[in-house]
Motif scaffolding. Structure first.
Motif, mmCIF file in Angstrom:
data_model
loop_
_atom_site.group_PDB
_atom_site.id
_atom_site.type_symbol
_atom_site.label_atom_id
_atom_site.label_comp_id
_atom_site.label_asym_id
_atom_site.label_seq_id
_atom_site.Cartn_x
_atom_site.Cartn_y
_atom_site.Cartn_z
ATOM 1 N N ARG A 1 2.585 2.488 -3.369
ATOM 2 C CA ARG A 1 1.826 3.041 -4.498
ATOM 3 C C ARG A 1 2.346 4.408 -4.923
ATOM 4 O O ARG A 1 2.259 4.764 -6.087
ATOM 5 C CB ARG A 1 0.354 3.169 -4.142
ATOM 6 C CG ARG A 1 -0.336 1.849 -3.957
ATOM 7 C CD ARG A 1 -1.799 2.015 -3.686
ATOM 8 N NE ARG A 1 -2.019 3.067 -2.692
ATOM 9 C CZ ARG A 1 -3.168 3.674 -2.493
ATOM 10 N NH1 ARG A 1 -4.213 3.351 -3.209
ATOM 11 N NH2 ARG A 1 -3.301 4.607 -1.571
ATOM 12 N N GLU A 2 2.875 5.181 -3.988
ATOM 13 C CA GLU A 2 3.348 6.533 -4.304
ATOM 14 C C GLU A 2 4.871 6.630 -4.309
ATOM 15 O O GLU A 2 5.420 7.716 -4.158
ATOM 16 C CB GLU A 2 2.783 7.515 -3.286
ATOM 17 C CG GLU A 2 1.289 7.625 -3.313
ATOM 18 C CD GLU A 2 0.792 8.637 -2.314
ATOM 19 O OE1 GLU A 2 1.513 9.623 -2.051
ATOM 20 O OE2 GLU A 2 -0.308 8.442 -1.794
ATOM 21 N N TYR A 3 5.548 5.517 -4.474
ATOM 22 C CA TYR A 3 7.011 5.516 -4.445
ATOM 23 C C TYR A 3 7.545 6.374 -5.595
ATOM 24 O O TYR A 3 6.999 6.332 -6.712
ATOM 25 C CB TYR A 3 7.530 4.084 -4.558
ATOM 26 C CG TYR A 3 8.979 3.928 -4.214
ATOM 27 C CD1 TYR A 3 9.420 4.084 -2.916
ATOM 28 C CD2 TYR A 3 9.918 3.651 -5.201
ATOM 29 C CE1 TYR A 3 10.751 3.950 -2.600
ATOM 30 C CE2 TYR A 3 11.257 3.515 -4.890
ATOM 31 C CZ TYR A 3 11.671 3.665 -3.595
ATOM 32 O OH TYR A 3 12.998 3.546 -3.273
ATOM 33 N N TYR A 46 0.828 -1.204 0.000
ATOM 34 C CA TYR A 46 0.000 0.000 0.000
ATOM 35 C C TYR A 46 0.866 1.260 0.000
ATOM 36 O O TYR A 46 0.608 2.199 -0.750
ATOM 37 C CB TYR A 46 -0.925 -0.017 1.222
ATOM 38 C CG TYR A 46 -1.764 1.226 1.353
ATOM 39 C CD1 TYR A 46 -2.884 1.417 0.561
ATOM 40 C CD2 TYR A 46 -1.419 2.228 2.260
ATOM 41 C CE1 TYR A 46 -3.642 2.571 0.671
ATOM 42 C CE2 TYR A 46 -2.178 3.369 2.378
ATOM 43 C CZ TYR A 46 -3.283 3.540 1.582
ATOM 44 O OH TYR A 46 -4.033 4.685 1.688
ATOM 45 N N SER A 59 5.277 2.562 -8.740
ATOM 46 C CA SER A 59 4.751 1.445 -7.959
ATOM 47 C C SER A 59 5.222 0.097 -8.505
ATOM 48 O O SER A 59 5.417 -0.844 -7.738
ATOM 49 C CB SER A 59 3.231 1.488 -7.918
ATOM 50 O OG SER A 59 2.702 1.366 -9.217
ATOM 51 N N GLU A 60 5.403 0.006 -9.819
ATOM 52 C CA GLU A 60 5.893 -1.254 -10.411
ATOM 53 C C GLU A 60 7.291 -1.589 -9.889
ATOM 54 O O GLU A 60 7.567 -2.730 -9.529
ATOM 55 C CB GLU A 60 5.924 -1.143 -11.938
ATOM 56 C CG GLU A 60 4.571 -0.992 -12.575
ATOM 57 C CD GLU A 60 3.764 -2.264 -12.497
ATOM 58 O OE1 GLU A 60 4.352 -3.355 -12.599
ATOM 59 O OE2 GLU A 60 2.544 -2.159 -12.311
ATOM 60 N N ARG A 74 6.976 -2.630 -6.222
ATOM 61 C CA ARG A 74 6.341 -3.943 -6.067
ATOM 62 C C ARG A 74 7.303 -5.073 -6.441
ATOM 63 O O ARG A 74 7.362 -6.094 -5.752
ATOM 64 C CB ARG A 74 5.096 -4.026 -6.925
ATOM 65 C CG ARG A 74 4.307 -5.273 -6.675
ATOM 66 C CD ARG A 74 3.015 -5.295 -7.415
ATOM 67 N NE ARG A 74 2.902 -4.165 -8.310
ATOM 68 C CZ ARG A 74 2.175 -4.136 -9.398
ATOM 69 N NH1 ARG A 74 1.456 -5.156 -9.728
ATOM 70 N NH2 ARG A 74 2.138 -3.075 -10.158
#
Length: 83
Positions: A21-23, A18, A27-28, A31
């Protein structure tokens, strides 16, 4: 045999997913790195070692939150103050 720490590990994974998501790099990217880190350590069975890794993961989560707060602070500062 079911590991009693499994629920805590899954909770940490979902929380990090969660937060990722704003990295800044996307986000890919986050993840993929997160999945690789959890997959690398999936064979660990000692509860002490698992607790250490959970603590490290929670530290990473706090650092990500701090990164996001700083980003928001810098954006607000740019809006209201001239350099």
């Amino acid at each position: 045999m079911v590991n009693p720490l499994r629920a805590e590990v899954v909770r940490l994974y979902k929380n990090l997913l969660y937060l990722g998501r704003e990295y800044p790099k996307g986000s890919e990217y986050f993840r993929d790195r997160l999945r690789a880190a959890f997959t690398k350590n999936k064979s660990v069975r000692e509860p002490e070692k698992i607790q250490e890794m959970i603590a490290r993961g929670e530290y990473v989560a706090k650092e990500l939150e701090a990164l996001y707060y700083l980003r928001k602070y810098r954006a607000m500062k740019k809006r209201y103050y001239e350099d």
